[in-house]
Design a protein around this motif. Structure first.
Motif, short mmCIF file in Angstrom:
data_model
loop_
_atom_site.label_atom_id
_atom_site.label_comp_id
_atom_site.label_asym_id
_atom_site.label_seq_id
_atom_site.Cartn_x
_atom_site.Cartn_y
_atom_site.Cartn_z
N CYS A 1 0.86 -1.19 0.00
CA CYS A 1 0.00 0.00 0.00
C CYS A 1 0.89 1.24 0.00
CB CYS A 1 -0.91 0.01 1.22
SG CYS A 1 -2.02 1.45 1.30
N CYS B 1 0.63 5.52 -0.38
CA CYS B 1 -0.27 6.67 -0.39
C CYS B 1 0.55 7.89 -0.80
CB CYS B 1 -0.90 6.87 0.99
SG CYS B 1 -2.09 8.23 1.03
N HIS C 1 -3.74 9.64 -3.01
CA HIS C 1 -3.84 8.62 -4.05
C HIS C 1 -3.21 7.34 -3.52
CE1 HIS C 1 -4.25 6.75 -7.93
NE2 HIS C 1 -3.00 6.30 -7.77
N PHE C 2 -4.02 6.30 -3.43
CA PHE C 2 -3.58 5.01 -2.91
C PHE C 2 -3.27 4.07 -4.07
CE2 PHE C 2 -6.16 6.88 0.34
CZ PHE C 2 -5.55 6.53 1.52
N THR C 3 -2.13 3.41 -4.00
CA THR C 3 -1.81 2.31 -4.89
C THR C 3 -1.75 1.08 -4.00
OG1 THR C 3 -0.52 3.77 -6.33
CG2 THR C 3 -0.16 1.39 -6.57
N GLU D 1 -12.11 0.72 -1.71
CA GLU D 1 -12.83 1.98 -1.57
C GLU D 1 -13.43 2.12 -0.17
OE1 GLU D 1 -15.73 4.69 -4.31
OE2 GLU D 1 -15.94 2.52 -4.49
N ILE E 1 -10.66 2.92 2.41
CA ILE E 1 -10.25 4.33 2.31
C ILE E 1 -11.31 5.23 2.95
CG2 ILE E 1 -9.85 6.22 0.68
CD1 ILE E 1 -8.58 4.03 -1.19
N HIS F 1 -9.81 11.76 -2.71
CA HIS F 1 -9.16 10.45 -2.71
C HIS F 1 -9.25 9.83 -4.08
CE1 HIS F 1 -11.25 11.07 1.17
NE2 HIS F 1 -10.08 10.80 1.66
N PHE G 1 -7.70 5.92 -6.06
CA PHE G 1 -6.93 4.70 -5.83
C PHE G 1 -6.80 3.88 -7.09
CE2 PHE G 1 -11.24 3.15 -5.17
CZ PHE G 1 -11.22 1.85 -5.67
#
Length: 141
Positions: A72, A74, A94-96, A108, A111, A133, A135
Motif C-alpha cells: 500500500c 499513499c 492517491h492510494f496504490t 474503496e 479508504i 481520494h 486509488f
C-alpha cells in the motif's frame, strides 16, 4: 502522547524531535527561511504523518476483511494558503494498493472508513482542506 522538539542552534533552522516512543526525527527549514535543507520541513512531516496514519488504517481494514493485500502506497499532493497561516487548503490522497484478487469495493470502503472514522490526522486536516481520494489496484501473480 508526548514529544519534545529542540532547536539545534543559532547556525540555522534545524530541529530535533523526540517522540514519546523514543524515536528521533530531524526537521529543517528552507534556505530562504534560514534553514539548510538537510531534513524534511515541519509541514512536510504533518503531511507524511497523515499519509502514514491513513495507509495504516487501509492496510489494517483490508487485512481484517481477509483481503490478500501485499502493498500500500499513499501519495499525497497538497496545496497551501498563500497567506499566513499557510494551512493546507487541498489534499489529494492517491492510494496504490497491491494484492491478489483485491475487490475495488473493499479498497474503496477501507479508504472511506479511514478518512471518515479512523484517521485522526486526515479528519483534523479536513477542517481546513478540501480532501479528495483516488486509488488504483495492482494485481500480483
Amino acid at each position: 502522547m508526548e514529544c519534545k522538539v529542540s532547536w539545534n542552534g543559532p547556525s540555522g533552522m534545524s530541529f530535533l524531535a523526540q517522540t514519546g516512543s523514543g524515536h528521533l526525527v530531524n526537521m529543517d527549514g528552507a534556505p530562504e527561511g534560514g534553514g539548510h535543507n538537510l531534513a524534511p520541513r515541519p509541514m512536510e512531516m504533518v503531511l507524511l504523518g497523515t499519509g502514514g496514519c491513513t495507509a495504516y488504517d487501509v492496510v489494517l481494514i483490508l487485512k481484517k476483511g481477509r483481503e490478500d493485500v501485499r502493498g500500500c502506497e499513499c501519495t499525497l499532493k497538497a496545496e497551501r494558503a498563500d497567506t499566513e497561516p499557510k494551512v493546507f487548503t487541498k489534499i489529494n490522497f492517491h492510494f496504490t494498493v497491491t494484492g491478489k484478487n483485491l475487490k475495488p469495493a473493499s479498497v474503496e470502503r477501507a479508504i472511506k472508513l479511514s478518512h471518515d472514522k479512523y484517521c485522526s490526522a486526515s479528519i483534523m486536516l479536513g477542517k481546513t482542506a478540501e480532501i479528495t481520494h483516488s486509488f488504483e489496484i495492482v494485481e500480483v501473480a
